[in-house]
Design an enzyme around this catalytic site. Structure first.
Site, PDB file in Angstrom:
ATOM      1  CE1 TYR A 258      -3.119   2.969   0.481  1.00  9.23           C
ATOM      2  CE2 TYR A 258      -3.966   1.864   2.434  1.00  9.23           C
ATOM      3  CZ  TYR A 258      -4.040   2.888   1.503  1.00  9.23           C
ATOM      4  OH  TYR A 258      -5.043   3.817   1.608  1.00  9.23           O
ATOM      5  CE  LYS A 287      -5.845   1.334  -1.355  1.00  6.71           C
ATOM      6  NZ  LYS A 287      -5.562   2.782  -1.549  1.00  6.71           N
TER       7      LYS A 287
END
Length: 421
Positions: A258, A287
């Site tokens: 992330y 992400k």
């Protein structure tokens, strides 16, 4: 197992004692014996066995061998056909099965529904992923009773994937036990109609590993981890070791790092993280919540390694599609799935003019959202307007006043939001 994984990420071999602790069999002595037998396999034999169990391993070396041994032990323990003791030079065939019921939505676009299929590590995610909110009652406690309505709402707007306990979900404001309850309920309520990606990032490694292990055990389809934001990774080396330790706690699940530098304060070169795929065997992508589309494009093709980047800046989704992206995670997909799905559909047909129109509508909406406060708080408000009662945010975030809600609604009406969405 988290602490041992963190330490052993620095070594070339796990000790039998630590592996016995990590292994899935109930008897530690039996686990140690099994590990010793698997450890006798050569790298080539290990690769063949992994492929027979339904996995698609990358290069196996001293840096990642222990992770692959552990994954093979887990897969063959789940096999429908009992596995006999490994014998050097002999290939054993088994029909793998899974203890999970993964959604049929991994590896397809957000438009249709498919049949159930095994969630392999090489699967990819297509289309929109809603970074879902966490519902609370008036006292600030979890109110998971609204999730059935939430699931129906997302499916009705063409959203078939969810990202649970992330920034929009106020994940870092929840306790570890609350986060486990939220994931369990999303999996129960969605009943394989949604792909559930679980964010497991915490401010300490042990909690992150605990959440990763739990996500795997209860049937999540992928995990994601942001780095700690207080004691930050200062180098790619420290970041790789952190991500590797968390990934090893759920060795059968795809891992998506992330990348959200605006929130985490960690802005390291993502190309260099991709280069670490050999030592993080389950790393399947990022992400990518950064507006740096140049780096986004480079990551898509870096070193010939196929990594999926899930784009996380909703106001620039069309730009990410032009660069080669095929999936996106965002908070606005909770309440604006239709307009963004139309954008994706138009772009895929080569209708750039229509795609630009939908992106500009989305941008106008996002400008209004930002005008009226925290995107998380506004998202909860817009979901409540759509019939999914989300309740207030958790402190220190403050709910919108009634007057502010009226102003928000008026601004959205002025741009036609309630007609084109």
């Amino acid at each position: 197992p988290c602490a041992s994984v963190h330490v052993l990420a620095m070594s070339k071999r796990k000790s039998l004692r630590s592996v016995a602790t990590d292994a899935s069999t109930p008897s530690s002595k039996r686990s140690a014996k099994r590990y010793e037998e698997y450890e006798e396999l050569t790298n080539d034999q290990l690769r063949v066995r992994l492929k027979e169990s339904g996995e698609d391993p990358g290069p196996i070396n001293d840096g990642n061998r222990d992770l692959y041994v552990r994954l093979l032990m887990k897969r063959e323990a789940q096999s429908a056909t009992p596995i006999s003791t490994p014998i050097i030079g002999r290939t054993l065939t088994a029909t793998p099965t899974s203890t999970q019921s993964p959604a049929s939505l991994i590896g397809r676009s957000g438009g249709g529904r498919g049949s159930k299929q095994k969630n392999k590590l090489t699967s990819s995610i297509k289309g929109l992923v809603a970074a879902v909110c966490t519902p609370f009652d008036a006292e600030g406690d979890l109110n998971l009773s609204v999730l059935p309505r939430y699931v129906d709402h997302l499916l009705a707007t063409g959203v078939h994937h969810v990202f649970v306990n992330g920034s929009t979900g106020e994940g870092l404001s929840l306790t570890v036990e609350e986060r486990k309850l939220v994931v369990k309920e999303w999996l129960r309520v969605s009943k394989d109609r949604l792909t559930v990606i679980v964010h497991v990032g915490c401010e300490n490694l042990k909690n992150s590993c605990d959440l990763a292990t739990d996500a795997e055990a209860i049937g999540a389809h992928a995990i994601s981890v942001m780095p700690p934001s207080f004691f930050k990774p200062q180098s790619i080396e420290s970041l790789v070791q952190y991500v590797r330790a968390v990934a090893a706690s759920a060795p059968s699940l795809p891992m998506y790092y992330y990348h959200i530098p605006s929130m985490s304060g960690v802005d390291l070169p993502m190309e260099q993280l991709i280069e670490a795929h050999n030592v993080i065997p389950t790393l399947r992508g990022i992400k990518y919540s950064s507006q740096d589309l140049g780096q986004f494009s480079r990551c898509l093709t870096h070193s010939g390694v196929k990594m999926q980047l899930l784009y996380g800046c909703d106001e620039q989704l069309l730009g990410a599609l032009v660069m080669g992206g095929d999936a996106a995670i965002g908070s606005t997909y909770n309440y604006a799935g239709k307009v963004n799905n139309r954008m994706i559909a138009a772009f895929s047909k080569g209708d750039v003019t229509s795609a630009q129109l939908e992106q500009r509508r989305s941008q106008s909406m996002i400008s209004i959202v930002k005008k009226h406060g925290s995107p998380i708080v506004v998202a909860k408000c817009l979901l409540s307007m759509a019939g999914v009662a989300m309740g207030p945010p958790r402190l220190p975030l403050l709910p919108m006043t009634e007057e502010r809600v009226k102003l928000l609604e008026a601004d959205l009406r002025d741009i036609g939001y309630f007609s084109w969405n």
